[in-house]
Design a protein around this motif. Structure first.
Motif, PDB file in Angstrom:
ATOM      1  N   ARG A 141       0.798  -1.230   0.000  1.00 27.10           N
ATOM      2  CA  ARG A 141       0.000   0.000   0.000  1.00 27.10           C
ATOM      3  C   ARG A 141       0.831   1.281   0.000  1.00 27.10           C
ATOM      4  O   ARG A 141       0.265   2.369  -0.072  1.00 27.10           O
ATOM      5  N   GLY A 142       2.143   1.171   0.124  1.00 29.27           N
ATOM      6  CA  GLY A 142       2.969   2.366   0.182  1.00 29.27           C
ATOM      7  C   GLY A 142       2.788   3.141   1.475  1.00 29.27           C
ATOM      8  O   GLY A 142       2.964   4.363   1.511  1.00 29.27           O
ATOM      9  N   ASP A 143       2.454   2.435   2.557  1.00 31.23           N
ATOM     10  CA  ASP A 143       2.190   3.096   3.836  1.00 31.23           C
ATOM     11  C   ASP A 143       3.486   3.593   4.490  1.00 31.23           C
ATOM     12  O   ASP A 143       4.582   3.090   4.228  1.00 31.23           O
ATOM     13  N   LEU A 144       3.312   4.590   5.349  1.00 34.75           N
ATOM     14  CA  LEU A 144       4.325   4.944   6.333  1.00 34.75           C
ATOM     15  C   LEU A 144       3.966   4.175   7.595  1.00 34.75           C
ATOM     16  O   LEU A 144       2.828   4.229   8.066  1.00 34.75           O
ATOM     17  N   VAL A 145       4.923   3.466   8.150  1.00 35.79           N
ATOM     18  CA  VAL A 145       4.642   2.542   9.245  1.00 35.79           C
ATOM     19  C   VAL A 145       5.310   3.018  10.527  1.00 35.79           C
ATOM     20  O   VAL A 145       6.466   3.452  10.517  1.00 35.79           O
ATOM     21  N   THR A 146       4.570   2.940  11.619  1.00 31.66           N
ATOM     22  CA  THR A 146       5.147   3.136  12.940  1.00 31.66           C
ATOM     23  C   THR A 146       4.813   1.920  13.788  1.00 31.66           C
ATOM     24  O   THR A 146       3.971   1.084  13.406  1.00 31.66           O
ATOM     25  N   PHE A 147       5.464   1.797  14.912  1.00 31.80           N
ATOM     26  CA  PHE A 147       5.282   0.628  15.777  1.00 31.80           C
ATOM     27  C   PHE A 147       4.639   1.085  17.084  1.00 31.80           C
ATOM     28  O   PHE A 147       5.138   2.002  17.746  1.00 31.80           O
ATOM     29  N   GLY A 148       3.535   0.441  17.424  1.00 28.31           N
ATOM     30  CA  GLY A 148       2.814   0.782  18.648  1.00 28.31           C
ATOM     31  C   GLY A 148       2.977  -0.306  19.687  1.00 28.31           C
ATOM     32  O   GLY A 148       2.822  -1.499  19.392  1.00 28.31           O
ATOM     33  N   ILE A 149       3.286   0.086  20.890  1.00 26.78           N
ATOM     34  CA  ILE A 149       3.537  -0.862  21.977  1.00 26.78           C
ATOM     35  C   ILE A 149       2.249  -1.125  22.744  1.00 26.78           C
ATOM     36  O   ILE A 149       1.585  -0.185  23.214  1.00 26.78           O
ATOM     37  N   THR A 150       1.902  -2.397  22.882  1.00 27.89           N
ATOM     38  CA  THR A 150       0.716  -2.752  23.649  1.00 27.89           C
ATOM     39  C   THR A 150       0.920  -2.358  25.107  1.00 27.89           C
ATOM     40  O   THR A 150       1.848  -2.845  25.766  1.00 27.89           O
ATOM     41  N   PRO A 151       0.086  -1.452  25.650  1.00 24.12           N
ATOM     42  CA  PRO A 151       0.324  -0.960  27.013  1.00 24.12           C
ATOM     43  C   PRO A 151      -0.012  -2.024  28.052  1.00 24.12           C
ATOM     44  O   PRO A 151      -0.991  -2.764  27.919  1.00 24.12           O
ATOM     45  N   ASP A 152       0.814  -2.095  29.094  1.00 21.56           N
ATOM     46  CA  ASP A 152       0.528  -3.002  30.206  1.00 21.56           C
ATOM     47  C   ASP A 152       0.133  -2.239  31.465  1.00 21.56           C
ATOM     48  O   ASP A 152      -0.033  -2.830  32.531  1.00 21.56           O
ATOM     49  N   ARG A 153      -0.042  -0.920  31.334  1.00 19.32           N
ATOM     50  CA  ARG A 153      -0.445  -0.084  32.458  1.00 19.32           C
ATOM     51  C   ARG A 153      -0.852   1.286  31.915  1.00 19.32           C
ATOM     52  O   ARG A 153      -0.448   1.648  30.799  1.00 19.32           O
ATOM     53  N   PRO A 154      -1.590   2.053  32.642  1.00 17.78           N
ATOM     54  CA  PRO A 154      -1.895   3.422  32.218  1.00 17.78           C
ATOM     55  C   PRO A 154      -0.687   4.322  32.458  1.00 17.78           C
ATOM     56  O   PRO A 154      -0.401   4.699  33.586  1.00 17.78           O
ATOM     57  N   GLU A 155       0.023   4.658  31.414  1.00 20.28           N
ATOM     58  CA  GLU A 155       1.279   5.398  31.503  1.00 20.28           C
ATOM     59  C   GLU A 155       1.076   6.837  31.039  1.00 20.28           C
ATOM     60  O   GLU A 155       0.564   7.082  29.948  1.00 20.28           O
ATOM     61  N   THR A 156       1.476   7.789  31.871  1.00 17.20           N
ATOM     62  CA  THR A 156       1.339   9.204  31.519  1.00 17.20           C
ATOM     63  C   THR A 156       2.605   9.772  30.875  1.00 17.20           C
ATOM     64  O   THR A 156       2.610  10.910  30.422  1.00 17.20           O
ATOM     65  N   GLY A 157       3.670   8.988  30.825  1.00 14.83           N
ATOM     66  CA  GLY A 157       4.934   9.485  30.293  1.00 14.83           C
ATOM     67  C   GLY A 157       5.114   9.248  28.810  1.00 14.83           C
ATOM     68  O   GLY A 157       6.113   9.680  28.241  1.00 14.83           O
ATOM     69  N   TYR A 158       4.162   8.563  28.150  1.00 20.92           N
ATOM     70  CA  TYR A 158       4.268   8.268  26.726  1.00 20.92           C
ATOM     71  C   TYR A 158       3.123   8.918  25.960  1.00 20.92           C
ATOM     72  O   TYR A 158       2.012   9.092  26.481  1.00 20.92           O
TER      73      TYR A 158
END
Length: 478
Positions: A141-158
């Protein structure tokens, strides 16, 4: 097979992990977790899988670290590809564009894998599989790809990535709906519960031609100055030095703001196999295999009746003892000690700001000063004298130099030094010494195949590092 070119972003000052990480030698060069540095871990990860090795990494760094980067990569047997030197930090968007324009000169269809040098991604096979998933989205598809991390807690620093729908178990890329800034705690809880939000890792994958087109569409003001900086770049001792005058006109902006938040062809590869940006000492504690009481220690440490602590001694000659403490971070360096409550882990940079305001050199400088030829550390400093330990790599040489305000005594304690004083050259072996009078032109070299170590005693009215007049320097320092 798609050619994958790793691009490692290796700038930054790393104030949140003070006192171990400082402006003079930030966290990507430090062995925070294990025996190797974060940069070395990153480069090792970006070798690629055995059946599809990636190209040599292209590294973007700055003037201060241009010799540290190849030295660290050579230390793990990696021959770096191009090392681009940014004249000054301009954030991630100009850096990524410069790398893309450089790669486009030889392979515009290449795929760039852009990664910060200071993250921890422990599961290499899982990471390589995620990259393969991203390549499919680029090819189809010619996409621009980023990687998302599955959260294991509610994090306010990301920051977070809002997906158009929840990811499945296969790791198939999901279209991105929008970027979300760092949330408050209640919002973070709601996003984690919803299941369509992932942490923004800052790792990207795209074809060179596609990301250049995205910059042309969404950040056209960056194209001309960055192109000029790349086209006018000069080769310097194997490094590629971007043109300073052109680079000075480049906007300081992140790739998220410049391109990613505006582009419509974004996909996110969900990743749940472990990741950390190592952004605080509490993150280091989590990665340091704490015991059942949450006690994580490094170095010469004795912890008695403690709970939820990180205690580190960064000197083999310094024993740190902690008794009956809870929720505490303690990091001991030879010149500075941090003691903080665990809930203040994100606020360490405030301590650095306070130290800078009072003029403390510990705010930004380590007691060990790394140079292209090796390193030195000050052992004793007096009003009119200083004692240093100097470590010179095999085959390395200091500049031919003189001093206006000090004389020096050198005592070789390991290896052999080749010493030039005026017109005379001599070999100084272990347990031998030599004297360099004030004002005399001199140089030391290590002609051997093992490190050379000497003790230097300086005496004089001024002992600063700026009292050096260089006549010749194989590292082309001004």
């Amino acid at each position: 097979m798609t050619n994958i070119f790793p691009v490692i972003l290796c700038g930054g000052s790393g104030t949140r992990l003070w006192p171990l990480s400082r402006k003079s030698y930030p966290k990507q060069f430090v062995p925070l977790i294990g025996e190797t540095s974060l940069l070395q871990d990153c480069a090792e990860r970006l070798r690629g899988p055995a059946d599809a090795p990636y190209a040599k990494p292209l590294v973007l760094t700055n003037e201060a670290f241009r010799f540290v980067v190849p030295e660290q990569l050579a230390g793990i047997g990696i021959d770096p590809g191009p090392v681009l030197i940014e004249p000054e930090g301009r954030n991630t968007a100009p850096a990524v564009l410069a790398a893309a324009l450089y790669l486009a000169k030889t392979d515009p269809n290449a795929v760039m894998l852009v990664a910060p040098s200071d993250h921890v991604v422990p599961d290499k096979p899982a990471f390589h599989q995620a990259v393969a998933q991203g390549v499919q989205a680029i090819e189809s598809r010619g996409d621009l790809v980023t990687f998302g991390i599955t959260p294991d807690r509610p994090e306010t620093g990301y920051g977070y990535l809002k997906l158009r729908h929840a990811p499945d178990a296969t790791g198939t890329p999901v279209p991105l709906d929008r970027f979300v800034e760092k949330p408050d705690l209640d919002s973070a809880r709601a996003m984690v519960d919803e299941g369509t939000y992932l942490w923004n890792s800052g790792i990207f994958l795209f074809a060179v031609k596609d990301i250049i087109a995205a910059f042309q569409q969404h950040a056209p003001d960056l194209i001309a100055p960055v192109t000029a900086a790349v086209d006018a770049a000069k080769t310097d001792l194997g490094f590629i030095r971007l043109d300073a005058e052109s680079w000075s006109a480049v906007e300081d902006i992140s790739i998220d703001y410049a391109v990613m938040e505006k582009a419509r062809n974004l996909s996110v590869v969900p990743y749940a196999a472990g990741w950390s940006d190592v952004g605080s000492w509490s993150a280091v504690q989590e990665l340091s295999n704490p015991d059942s009481n949450g006690v994580a220690t490094t170095g010469e440490v004795t912890a008695i009746d403690c709970n939820n602590v990180l205690i580190r001694s960064e000197s083999s000659a310094q024993e740190v003892v902690a008794m009956g403490v809870e929720n505490v971070i303690a990091v001991a360096m030879p010149d500075a000690v941090l003691v903080a409550s665990m809930d203040k882990a994100q606020d360490v940079k405030q301590a650095v700001a306070a130290l800078k305001a009072k003029g403390a050199k510990q705010a930004e400088e380590l007691p060990v000063d790394h140079r292209p030829w090796g390193w030195f550390e000050s052992l004793v400093v007096g009003d009119r004298f200083q004692v240093k330990r100097i470590h010179v790599h095999p085959g390395a040489a200091l500049s031919l130099q003189s001093h206006h305000h000090r004389s020096e005594h050198w005592i070789v304690v390991e290896g052999t030094a080749k010493v030039t004083i005026g017109e005379k050259e001599s070999l100084v072996s272990e347990n031998e010494s030599v004297y360099i009078p004030l004002g005399e032109v001199h140089r030391m070299e290590n002609p051997g195949k093992v490190p050379m170590v000497l003790i230097e005693v300086q005496t004089g009215t001024y002992l600063g590092e700026d009292d050096i007049v260089r006549y010749e320097d194989i590292y082309a320092r001004n």
